[in-house]
Design a protein around this motif. Structure first.
Motif, PDB file in Angstrom:
ATOM      1  N   GLU A   1      -1.585   7.672   2.682  1.00  0.00           N
ATOM      2  CA  GLU A   1      -0.860   6.407   2.817  1.00  0.00           C
ATOM      3  C   GLU A   1      -1.011   5.552   1.560  1.00  0.00           C
ATOM      4  O   GLU A   1      -0.043   4.938   1.097  1.00  0.00           O
ATOM      5  CB  GLU A   1      -1.348   5.664   4.048  1.00  0.00           C
ATOM      6  CG  GLU A   1      -0.921   6.338   5.355  1.00  0.00           C
ATOM      7  CD  GLU A   1      -1.439   5.636   6.593  1.00  0.00           C
ATOM      8  OE1 GLU A   1      -2.343   4.778   6.447  1.00  0.00           O
ATOM      9  OE2 GLU A   1      -0.933   5.945   7.690  1.00  0.00           O
ATOM     10  N   LYS A   2      -2.215   5.513   1.002  1.00  0.00           N
ATOM     11  CA  LYS A   2      -2.417   4.751  -0.239  1.00  0.00           C
ATOM     12  C   LYS A   2      -1.633   5.391  -1.385  1.00  0.00           C
ATOM     13  O   LYS A   2      -1.004   4.689  -2.195  1.00  0.00           O
ATOM     14  CB  LYS A   2      -3.898   4.686  -0.588  1.00  0.00           C
ATOM     15  CG  LYS A   2      -4.186   3.849  -1.845  1.00  0.00           C
ATOM     16  CD  LYS A   2      -5.665   3.768  -2.143  1.00  0.00           C
ATOM     17  CE  LYS A   2      -5.937   2.811  -3.300  1.00  0.00           C
ATOM     18  NZ  LYS A   2      -5.190   3.145  -4.532  1.00  0.00           N
ATOM     19  N   TRP A   3      -1.684   6.721  -1.483  1.00  0.00           N
ATOM     20  CA  TRP A   3      -0.925   7.408  -2.529  1.00  0.00           C
ATOM     21  C   TRP A   3       0.560   7.063  -2.423  1.00  0.00           C
ATOM     22  O   TRP A   3       1.206   6.753  -3.431  1.00  0.00           O
ATOM     23  CB  TRP A   3      -1.134   8.914  -2.422  1.00  0.00           C
ATOM     24  CG  TRP A   3      -0.218   9.693  -3.320  1.00  0.00           C
ATOM     25  CD1 TRP A   3       0.987  10.250  -3.005  1.00  0.00           C
ATOM     26  CD2 TRP A   3      -0.424   9.991  -4.708  1.00  0.00           C
ATOM     27  NE1 TRP A   3       1.553  10.877  -4.091  1.00  0.00           N
ATOM     28  CE2 TRP A   3       0.715  10.725  -5.154  1.00  0.00           C
ATOM     29  CE3 TRP A   3      -1.448   9.702  -5.615  1.00  0.00           C
ATOM     30  CZ2 TRP A   3       0.834  11.169  -6.465  1.00  0.00           C
ATOM     31  CZ3 TRP A   3      -1.316  10.153  -6.931  1.00  0.00           C
ATOM     32  CH2 TRP A   3      -0.185  10.876  -7.339  1.00  0.00           C
ATOM     33  N   SER A   4       1.099   7.101  -1.233  1.00  0.00           N
ATOM     34  CA  SER A   4       2.525   6.839  -1.042  1.00  0.00           C
ATOM     35  C   SER A   4       2.882   5.414  -1.456  1.00  0.00           C
ATOM     36  O   SER A   4       3.875   5.187  -2.149  1.00  0.00           O
ATOM     37  CB  SER A   4       2.904   7.089   0.417  1.00  0.00           C
ATOM     38  OG  SER A   4       2.655   8.433   0.785  1.00  0.00           O
ATOM     39  N   ARG A   5       2.078   4.449  -1.028  1.00  0.00           N
ATOM     40  CA  ARG A   5       2.331   3.052  -1.418  1.00  0.00           C
ATOM     41  C   ARG A   5       2.265   2.881  -2.928  1.00  0.00           C
ATOM     42  O   ARG A   5       3.130   2.240  -3.536  1.00  0.00           O
ATOM     43  CB  ARG A   5       1.319   2.118  -0.743  1.00  0.00           C
ATOM     44  CG  ARG A   5       1.485   1.951   0.755  1.00  0.00           C
ATOM     45  CD  ARG A   5       0.645   0.783   1.247  1.00  0.00           C
ATOM     46  NE  ARG A   5      -0.765   0.929   0.897  1.00  0.00           N
ATOM     47  CZ  ARG A   5      -1.676   1.530   1.656  1.00  0.00           C
ATOM     48  NH1 ARG A   5      -1.301   2.058   2.817  1.00  0.00           N
ATOM     49  NH2 ARG A   5      -2.943   1.607   1.292  1.00  0.00           N
TER      50      ARG A   5
END
Length: 343
Positions: free
Chosen positions: A200-204
């Motif tokens: 999720e952090k990577w995607s954001r």
């Protein structure tokens, strides 16, 4: 439909033929073997890391068995570029994805910070946004296949109801493996990182990165005439680009790929982007194709293809031009696409 391994193992198929599954359907499924591609699996591991003997031997054990007998999947490698994760190309060296599920989900090893590169945890990248650490090791994943310990989001890792279940046979095979192989750590005593949080952090971060990238901002400005007419956040105009050596082509996807007036003026911009990305992650080499969406607010969100041979003016890109790119930006051998390596 037949339900549960025990029912099938007792040979009482004839008792259940009135449940809607015909003998012919059962026979057809039983005659379909697992798709297995060891070459693609070996190629999906990061450079310097080889496919573990347990995985290779499992592929050999699985070879010829009915699809669905221990789970509904294929043993085939793929890069994170094509997995359900935002901008997955830069993550090639963080994953070894060796299993594909029918819905497009992928399963494989995760080489996160501080994790054991010889025996990484096994994760699932779900096509519907289900990101889960499935097992602490490959041995643990195979053990879970035998005990059928998967929830609804990962039900494709359960045996097919209409095929004779072989999880007991898999358990016997695992029990007979030679001593000394890496074994599954004790789940209760092992502290593993938050895989969902990582994705999720990577995607954001990647969405923010491209939304604020200077070259993407300029690309959006130059293509302002093509902004979508709708104003909803998901409205966008789609483009595709191919670059191979000196060859170049850009098309807007409006009732099929179409030429557009600004194509020649953005070529230098796209080539600058290509070079910038090569410098940032040289082991990936140069991408050959790019697609991107131009949103109503001017944002440009790209997707890159490093392995597909592009088509330019209706013909495959010249091998001489693609090879020139490879010479200028070499890649690890296992990351060179087959169409280029064989030329």
């Amino acid at each position: 439909m037949i339900e549960g391994c025990e029912l099938v193992r007792t040979g009482r198929w004839s008792v259940e033929t009135n449940t809607g599954v015909t003998n012919r359907q059962y026979s057809a499924l039983s005659d379909t073997p697992y798709p297995i591609d060891l070459d693609s699996i070996r190629g999906a591991f990061p450079p310097g890391i080889e496919a573990p003997p347990l995985l290779v031997d499992f592929a050999d054990w699985l070879n010829g068995r009915p699809w669905g007998s221990v789970g509904r999947f294929s043993l085939q490698g793929q890069f994170s570029d094509h997995a359900p994760i935002v901008d997955g190309s830069p993550l090639r060296d963080r994953f070894s994805l060796f299993m594909r599920l029918p819905d497009g989900s992928a399963v494989g090893g995760w080489y996160g910070a501080g994790l054991d590169r010889d025996n990484p945890p096994i994760v699932g990248l779900g096509s519907e946004g289900d990101y889960e650490l499935l097992a602490p090791s490959l041995d643990g994943l195979l053990a879970k296949l035998t005990s059928q310990q998967f929830g609804n989001a990962w039900s494709d890792l359960l045996p097919h109801d209409e095929v004779e279940c072989q999880t007991v046979e898999l358990a016997r095979w695992l029990a007979g493996r030679p001593a000394g192989e890496p074994m599954a750590p004790d789940d209760a005593s092992l502290e593993l990182p938050d895989f969902r949080g990582f994705v999720e952090k990577w995607s954001r971060d990647r969405e923010d990165y491209w939304a604020n990238h200077r070259l993407m901002a300029e690309l959006g400005w130059r293509l302002a005439a093509h902004l979508p007419k709708g104003k909803k956040p998901w409205d966008k105009t789609n483009f595709e680009v191919a670059i191979s050596g000196a060859q170049y082509q850009a098309r807007v996807l409006t009732r099929g790929p179409q030429p557009f007036e600004e194509a020649s003026s953005i070529e230098s911009l796209l080539r600058d982007l290509r070079e910038e990305m090569r410098r940032a992650q040289p082991e990936l080499g140069l991408w050959y194709a790019m697609s991107f969406g131009l949103y109503a607010d001017g944002r440009v969100m790209p997707n890159f293809e490093y392995d597909l041979r592009p088509t330019i003016d209706g013909e495959p890109a010249l091998l001489s031009e693609a090879k020139a790119d490879l010479v200028r930006a070499p890649r690890p051998e296992r990351w060179v696409p087959k169409w280029l390596a064989a030329s």
